[in-house]
Design an enzyme around this catalytic site. Structure first.
Site, PDB file in Angstrom:
ATOM      1  N   ASP A 155       0.866  -1.174   0.000  1.00  0.00           N
ATOM      2  CA  ASP A 155       0.000   0.000   0.000  1.00  0.00           C
ATOM      3  C   ASP A 155       0.913   1.237   0.000  1.00  0.00           C
ATOM      4  O   ASP A 155       2.132   1.117   0.162  1.00  0.00           O
ATOM      5  CB  ASP A 155      -0.883  -0.060   1.259  1.00  0.00           C
ATOM      6  CG  ASP A 155      -1.693   1.191   1.484  1.00  0.00           C
ATOM      7  OD1 ASP A 155      -2.268   1.713   0.510  1.00  0.00           O
ATOM      8  OD2 ASP A 155      -1.739   1.671   2.631  1.00  0.00           O
ATOM      9  N   ASP A 197      -0.032   5.113   1.383  1.00  0.00           N
ATOM     10  CA  ASP A 197      -0.155   5.959   2.582  1.00  0.00           C
ATOM     11  C   ASP A 197      -0.043   5.141   3.866  1.00  0.00           C
ATOM     12  O   ASP A 197      -0.707   4.112   4.026  1.00  0.00           O
ATOM     13  CB  ASP A 197      -1.499   6.697   2.581  1.00  0.00           C
ATOM     14  CG  ASP A 197      -1.485   7.938   1.710  1.00  0.00           C
ATOM     15  OD1 ASP A 197      -0.398   8.352   1.282  1.00  0.00           O
ATOM     16  OD2 ASP A 197      -2.570   8.498   1.461  1.00  0.00           O
ATOM     17  N   ARG A 222       0.069  11.272   1.909  1.00  0.00           N
ATOM     18  CA  ARG A 222       0.271  12.314   0.894  1.00  0.00           C
ATOM     19  C   ARG A 222       1.665  12.939   0.950  1.00  0.00           C
ATOM     20  O   ARG A 222       1.892  14.002   0.399  1.00  0.00           O
ATOM     21  CB  ARG A 222      -0.803  13.410   1.013  1.00  0.00           C
ATOM     22  CG  ARG A 222      -2.206  12.929   0.818  1.00  0.00           C
ATOM     23  CD  ARG A 222      -2.491  12.392  -0.585  1.00  0.00           C
ATOM     24  NE  ARG A 222      -2.177  13.348  -1.628  1.00  0.00           N
ATOM     25  CZ  ARG A 222      -1.405  13.093  -2.680  1.00  0.00           C
ATOM     26  NH1 ARG A 222      -0.834  11.915  -2.828  1.00  0.00           N
ATOM     27  NH2 ARG A 222      -1.184  14.017  -3.594  1.00  0.00           N
ATOM     28  N   ARG A 264     -11.096  17.336  -0.797  1.00  0.00           N
ATOM     29  CA  ARG A 264      -9.730  16.847  -0.954  1.00  0.00           C
ATOM     30  C   ARG A 264      -8.676  17.949  -0.921  1.00  0.00           C
ATOM     31  O   ARG A 264      -7.506  17.671  -0.662  1.00  0.00           O
ATOM     32  CB  ARG A 264      -9.580  16.058  -2.259  1.00  0.00           C
ATOM     33  CG  ARG A 264     -10.291  14.709  -2.238  1.00  0.00           C
ATOM     34  CD  ARG A 264      -9.727  13.805  -3.304  1.00  0.00           C
ATOM     35  NE  ARG A 264      -8.327  13.513  -3.044  1.00  0.00           N
ATOM     36  CZ  ARG A 264      -7.893  12.514  -2.281  1.00  0.00           C
ATOM     37  NH1 ARG A 264      -8.759  11.706  -1.686  1.00  0.00           N
ATOM     38  NH2 ARG A 264      -6.607  12.315  -2.113  1.00  0.00           N
TER      39      ARG A 264
END
EC number: 5.4.2.8
Length: 249
Positions: free
Chosen positions: A12, A14, A21, A134
């Site tokens: 994965d 994050d 991010r 976002r």
């Protein structure tokens, strides 16, 4: 030492390879490069290709044997494109419009401390829904994550959408700090496994943070083809496990 071509480790992004991010560290890049001399490695992220590139670097498709963006709906092998799936073909424009309209009305009526922008992000293989929006700042992102843990904003919204659109054949997956993904049933991270033939890959490892039920790593972490999955809390945790599992003599 030659690479074991029958073994792959999937990661994965994050809270696994990077902080949410944030860019990958040199320490992580160097360890992954060392791991790649032993086995094949791949990244499977829920984000779109460009967001993963921002975090893993301009040349990241050449740093991994396999790159799976949007759960594998955009797939690369050895730097070359394998497939792009399209949610528009699956749902149709009319159903997409109904779904997005409902989401925007719901968010408009949602009473949370702050709202910013980009509440719906349309991707190739999924929709990403963010109640706060976002384009919030990193600090606002972290504050919302804490607020959401207490007030269950995302999980409540998911429950309502499941009921409202139960005929659409959609799956919902909470990932990251501020959003959740919506995609056709079966288009979760296990989708990437179809690009890893069973007769070729005998041993598969997976590292991810959202391995709990409802998290976007749950399905792949518990898939029968995964030899062993590792639930991690941070990139530092990933580094420690990799060193202990693959490099300890």
């Amino acid at each position: 030492m030659s690479q074991n071509k029958n073994t792959i480790c999937l990661f994965d992004v994050d809270d696994t390879l990077t902080k949410p991010r944030n860019a990958i560290t040199n320490e992580m890049k160097e360890l992954l490069a060392s791991l790649r001399t032993k086995i094949k490695i791949g990244v499977v992220g829920g984000s779109n290709f460009n967001k993963i590139k921002e975090q893993l670097g301009e040349n990241f498709i050449n740093d991994f044997d396999y790159v799976f963006a949007e759960n594998g709906l955009i797939a690369y092998k050895d730097g070359s494109l394998l497939e792009i799936q399209d949610i528009k073909k699956y749902l149709g424009e009319e159903n997409i419009k109904k779904f997005i309209n409902f989401v925007l009305h719901y968010v408009a009526d949602l009473d949370i401390p702050i709202k910013r922008g980009t509440f719906v992000e349309f991707r190739n293989g999924m929709l990403n829904i963010s109640p706060i929006g976002r384009n919030c700042s990193q600090q606002e992102r972290e504050e919302f994550e804490k607020y959401d843990l207490e007030h269950k904003i995302r999980s409540t919204m998911v429950s309502i959408l499941k009921e409202e659109f139960k005929s659409f054949g959609l799956q919902y997956s909470i990932g990251g700090q501020i959003s959740f993904d919506v995609f056709p049933i079966g288009w979760d991270k296990t989708y990437c496994l179809r690009h890893l033939p069973e007769d070729e890959f005998k041993t598969l490892y997976f590292f991810g943070d959202k391995t709990f039920l409802g998290g976007n790593d749950y399905e792949i972490a518990n898939h029968p083809r995964i030899t062993q999955s590792f639930t991690v809390k941070s990139p530092a945790n990933t580094l420690a496990i990799l060193n202990d599992f693959f490099f300890k003599k």
